[in-house]
Design a protein around this motif. Structure first.
Motif, PDB file in Angstrom:
ATOM      1  N   ILE A 171       0.854  -1.183   0.000  1.00  0.00           N
ATOM      2  CA  ILE A 171       0.000   0.000   0.000  1.00  0.00           C
ATOM      3  C   ILE A 171       0.890   1.234   0.000  1.00  0.00           C
ATOM      4  CG2 ILE A 171      -1.713   1.320   1.299  1.00  0.00           C
ATOM      5  CD1 ILE A 171      -2.816  -1.296   2.339  1.00  0.00           C
ATOM      6  N   ALA A 172       0.747   2.048  -1.025  1.00  0.00           N
ATOM      7  CA  ALA A 172       1.603   3.229  -1.172  1.00  0.00           C
ATOM      8  C   ALA A 172       1.348   4.226  -0.045  1.00  0.00           C
ATOM      9  CB  ALA A 172       1.347   3.887  -2.524  1.00  0.00           C
ATOM     10  N   ALA A 173       2.425   4.876   0.377  1.00  0.00           N
ATOM     11  CA  ALA A 173       2.300   5.895   1.411  1.00  0.00           C
ATOM     12  C   ALA A 173       1.516   7.087   0.853  1.00  0.00           C
ATOM     13  CB  ALA A 173       3.679   6.345   1.871  1.00  0.00           C
ATOM     14  N   SER A 174       0.666   7.645   1.687  1.00  0.00           N
ATOM     15  CA  SER A 174      -0.136   8.786   1.255  1.00  0.00           C
ATOM     16  C   SER A 174       0.531  10.082   1.693  1.00  0.00           C
ATOM     17  CB  SER A 174      -1.544   8.705   1.864  1.00  0.00           C
ATOM     18  OG  SER A 174      -1.478   8.881   3.272  1.00  0.00           O
ATOM     19  N   ASN A 175       0.021  11.195   1.171  1.00  0.00           N
ATOM     20  CA  ASN A 175       0.541  12.501   1.567  1.00  0.00           C
ATOM     21  C   ASN A 175       0.257  12.799   3.030  1.00  0.00           C
ATOM     22  OD1 ASN A 175       1.680  13.211  -0.899  1.00  0.00           O
ATOM     23  ND2 ASN A 175      -0.258  13.990  -1.696  1.00  0.00           N
ATOM     24  N   LEU A 176      -0.737  12.118   3.592  1.00  0.00           N
ATOM     25  CA  LEU A 176      -1.039  12.297   5.016  1.00  0.00           C
ATOM     26  C   LEU A 176       0.186  11.991   5.869  1.00  0.00           C
ATOM     27  CD1 LEU A 176      -4.594  10.771   5.614  1.00  0.00           C
ATOM     28  CD2 LEU A 176      -3.858  13.104   6.101  1.00  0.00           C
ATOM     29  N   GLY A 177       0.891  10.928   5.503  1.00  0.00           N
ATOM     30  CA  GLY A 177       2.082  10.544   6.261  1.00  0.00           C
ATOM     31  C   GLY A 177       3.154  11.621   6.211  1.00  0.00           C
ATOM     32  N   LYS A 178       3.317  12.240   5.042  1.00  0.00           N
ATOM     33  CA  LYS A 178       4.321  13.292   4.898  1.00  0.00           C
ATOM     34  C   LYS A 178       3.948  14.519   5.728  1.00  0.00           C
ATOM     35  CE  LYS A 178       5.569  11.798   0.230  1.00  0.00           C
ATOM     36  NZ  LYS A 178       5.583  12.151  -1.207  1.00  0.00           N
ATOM     37  N   TRP A 179       2.667  14.887   5.683  1.00  0.00           N
ATOM     38  CA  TRP A 179       2.213  16.031   6.476  1.00  0.00           C
ATOM     39  C   TRP A 179       2.307  15.731   7.965  1.00  0.00           C
ATOM     40  CZ3 TRP A 179       1.730  20.808   4.973  1.00  0.00           C
ATOM     41  CH2 TRP A 179       1.481  21.089   3.628  1.00  0.00           C
ATOM     42  N   LYS A 180       2.005  14.505   8.319  1.00  0.00           N
ATOM     43  CA  LYS A 180       2.103  14.088   9.727  1.00  0.00           C
ATOM     44  C   LYS A 180       3.522  14.236  10.250  1.00  0.00           C
ATOM     45  CE  LYS A 180       2.956   9.964  10.452  1.00  0.00           C
ATOM     46  NZ  LYS A 180       4.137   9.093  10.654  1.00  0.00           N
ATOM     47  N   THR A 181       4.481  13.741   9.468  1.00  0.00           N
ATOM     48  CA  THR A 181       5.884  13.823   9.880  1.00  0.00           C
ATOM     49  C   THR A 181       6.355  15.270   9.945  1.00  0.00           C
ATOM     50  OG1 THR A 181       6.345  11.659   8.902  1.00  0.00           O
ATOM     51  CG2 THR A 181       8.229  13.087   9.326  1.00  0.00           C
ATOM     52  N   ALA A 182       5.993  16.055   8.932  1.00  0.00           N
ATOM     53  CA  ALA A 182       6.441  17.453   8.876  1.00  0.00           C
ATOM     54  C   ALA A 182       5.905  18.266  10.050  1.00  0.00           C
ATOM     55  CB  ALA A 182       6.013  18.085   7.556  1.00  0.00           C
ATOM     56  N   THR A 183       4.612  18.130  10.351  1.00  0.00           N
ATOM     57  CA  THR A 183       4.026  18.904  11.450  1.00  0.00           C
ATOM     58  C   THR A 183       4.543  18.434  12.808  1.00  0.00           C
ATOM     59  OG1 THR A 183       2.078  17.444  11.397  1.00  0.00           O
ATOM     60  CG2 THR A 183       1.903  19.546  10.244  1.00  0.00           C
ATOM     61  N   THR A 184       4.754  17.130  12.940  1.00  0.00           N
ATOM     62  CA  THR A 184       5.274  16.608  14.212  1.00  0.00           C
ATOM     63  C   THR A 184       6.688  17.126  14.466  1.00  0.00           C
ATOM     64  OG1 THR A 184       3.964  14.576  13.982  1.00  0.00           O
ATOM     65  CG2 THR A 184       5.785  14.535  15.548  1.00  0.00           C
ATOM     66  N   MET A 185       7.560  17.024  13.461  1.00  0.00           N
ATOM     67  CA  MET A 185       8.933  17.491  13.608  1.00  0.00           C
ATOM     68  C   MET A 185       8.981  18.999  13.871  1.00  0.00           C
ATOM     69  SD  MET A 185      11.218  15.142  13.517  1.00  0.00           S
ATOM     70  CE  MET A 185      11.847  13.627  12.800  1.00  0.00           C
ATOM     71  N   THR A 186       8.151  19.752  13.163  1.00  0.00           N
ATOM     72  CA  THR A 186       8.130  21.208  13.343  1.00  0.00           C
ATOM     73  C   THR A 186       7.687  21.573  14.749  1.00  0.00           C
ATOM     74  OG1 THR A 186       7.628  21.539  10.998  1.00  0.00           O
ATOM     75  CG2 THR A 186       7.200  23.388  12.473  1.00  0.00           C
ATOM     76  N   SER A 187       6.657  20.911  15.249  1.00  0.00           N
ATOM     77  CA  SER A 187       6.168  21.215  16.596  1.00  0.00           C
ATOM     78  C   SER A 187       7.193  20.844  17.661  1.00  0.00           C
ATOM     79  CB  SER A 187       4.837  20.502  16.861  1.00  0.00           C
ATOM     80  OG  SER A 187       4.971  19.094  16.739  1.00  0.00           O
ATOM     81  N   ILE A 188       7.876  19.724  17.479  1.00  0.00           N
ATOM     82  CA  ILE A 188       8.905  19.318  18.449  1.00  0.00           C
ATOM     83  C   ILE A 188      10.060  20.317  18.441  1.00  0.00           C
ATOM     84  CG2 ILE A 188      10.656  17.570  18.978  1.00  0.00           C
ATOM     85  CD1 ILE A 188       8.651  15.454  17.977  1.00  0.00           C
ATOM     86  N   CYS A 189      10.513  20.691  17.247  1.00  0.00           N
ATOM     87  CA  CYS A 189      11.578  21.692  17.149  1.00  0.00           C
ATOM     88  C   CYS A 189      11.147  23.000  17.812  1.00  0.00           C
ATOM     89  CB  CYS A 189      11.930  21.949  15.683  1.00  0.00           C
ATOM     90  SG  CYS A 189      12.895  20.639  14.901  1.00  0.00           S
ATOM     91  N   GLY A 190       9.916  23.391  17.575  1.00  0.00           N
ATOM     92  CA  GLY A 190       9.409  24.624  18.169  1.00  0.00           C
ATOM     93  C   GLY A 190       9.375  24.573  19.686  1.00  0.00           C
ATOM     94  N   LEU A 191       8.933  23.459  20.241  1.00  0.00           N
ATOM     95  CA  LEU A 191       8.867  23.321  21.697  1.00  0.00           C
ATOM     96  C   LEU A 191      10.262  23.297  22.314  1.00  0.00           C
ATOM     97  CD1 LEU A 191       5.952  20.733  21.961  1.00  0.00           C
ATOM     98  CD2 LEU A 191       5.891  23.155  22.607  1.00  0.00           C
ATOM     99  N   LEU A 192      11.215  22.673  21.629  1.00  0.00           N
ATOM    100  CA  LEU A 192      12.600  22.682  22.117  1.00  0.00           C
ATOM    101  C   LEU A 192      13.168  24.107  22.081  1.00  0.00           C
ATOM    102  CD1 LEU A 192      13.965  19.440  20.403  1.00  0.00           C
ATOM    103  CD2 LEU A 192      13.608  19.789  22.863  1.00  0.00           C
ATOM    104  N   PHE A 193      12.791  24.870  21.060  1.00  0.00           N
ATOM    105  CA  PHE A 193      13.216  26.270  20.984  1.00  0.00           C
ATOM    106  C   PHE A 193      12.644  27.069  22.145  1.00  0.00           C
ATOM    107  CE2 PHE A 193      12.295  30.619  19.521  1.00  0.00           C
ATOM    108  CZ  PHE A 193      13.591  31.064  19.292  1.00  0.00           C
ATOM    109  N   VAL A 194      11.369  26.870  22.432  1.00  0.00           N
ATOM    110  CA  VAL A 194      10.718  27.585  23.533  1.00  0.00           C
ATOM    111  C   VAL A 194      11.375  27.249  24.872  1.00  0.00           C
ATOM    112  CG1 VAL A 194       8.551  27.807  24.832  1.00  0.00           C
ATOM    113  CG2 VAL A 194       8.516  27.809  22.330  1.00  0.00           C
ATOM    114  N   CYS A 195      11.820  26.001  25.026  1.00  0.00           N
ATOM    115  CA  CYS A 195      12.473  25.589  26.275  1.00  0.00           C
ATOM    116  C   CYS A 195      13.743  26.400  26.552  1.00  0.00           C
ATOM    117  CB  CYS A 195      12.836  24.099  26.226  1.00  0.00           C
ATOM    118  SG  CYS A 195      11.420  22.996  26.355  1.00  0.00           S
ATOM    119  N   ALA A 196      14.351  26.929  25.492  1.00  0.00           N
ATOM    120  CA  ALA A 196      15.585  27.699  25.665  1.00  0.00           C
ATOM    121  C   ALA A 196      15.322  29.163  25.995  1.00  0.00           C
ATOM    122  CB  ALA A 196      16.434  27.604  24.393  1.00  0.00           C
TER     123      ALA A 196
END
Length: 199
Positions: free
Chosen positions: A129-154
């Motif tokens: 089953i081919a990966a959908s664009n949902l997976g790409k958006w999921k990864t991108a938003t998750t990584m962005t939010s984690i990076c953002g929260l780590l930035f806020v911690c500083a």
């Protein structure tokens, strides 16, 4: 007869480096912790930059594999593992320090268990089953939010930017979890006919 291609392409080397860097990042992050000072924490900023670089390697290895026409089975196997390792480890760190909620990890891990099980069942029937664009958006938003929260911690806890940024990235993390659950449901729906097949 064409020569056998090596799995050690530049893209796969970058992916392997990402796998190795994740536990190293966690070691550094645990040593630094989450400061609660009134000034900018350069050590915590270093933790943020370190994770940002790890996140960006996902784009680098994908670009290298496609541009050099070196997409390999090994890369297809290792790349998603490297992504999941980075996400789960960073979320565990943020959970430990009270930055994210436990249900976030529940959604991420439950989705991975579901999709991994479905992939094994579907693959046993000779179907991919081919990966959908949902997976790409999921990864991108998750990584962005984690990076953002780590930035806020500083940032200084009393700074005028800290609270709005924290709320913004927490909201983005909620969006990421919705996409995570949605992509899992989407994969389940696509796999359903193979689940109910007999023989």
């Amino acid at each position: 007869m064409s020569a056998k291609k090596s799995i050690w392409t530049p893209a796969n080397v970058v992916t392997c480096a990402r796998v190795v860097l994740v536990p190293l990042w966690l070691l550094v992050a645990e040593l630094v912790g989450v400061p609660s000072g009134e000034t900018l924490s350069w050590s915590a900023m270093g933790v943020f930059v370190f994770f940002l670089l790890i996140s960006l390697t996902d784009k680098v290895d994908g670009y290298l594999a496609r541009s050099r026409n070196e997409v390999t089975t090994f890369g297809k196997f290792l790349d998603p593992i490297a992504d999941k390792l980075a996400v789960v480890v960073s979320l565990c760190f943020l959970l430990e320090h009270g930055v994210v909620w436990s249900w976030v990890l529940l959604v991420v891990i439950a989705r991975e268990f579901l999709v991994s099980g479905l992939r094994m069942i579907v693959a046993s029937k000779g179907v991919v089953i081919a990966a959908s664009n949902l997976g790409k958006w999921k990864t991108a938003t998750t990584m962005t939010s984690i990076c953002g929260l780590l930035f806020v911690c500083a940032l200084p806890k009393e700074s005028c930017a800290a609270l709005p940024l924290a709320l913004s990235f927490q909201l983005l993390l909620v969006v990421a979890m919705v996409l995570t659950a949605w992509s899992g449901i989407d994969y389940f729906a696509k796999s359903w006919k193979y689940l109910v097949e007999e023989g």
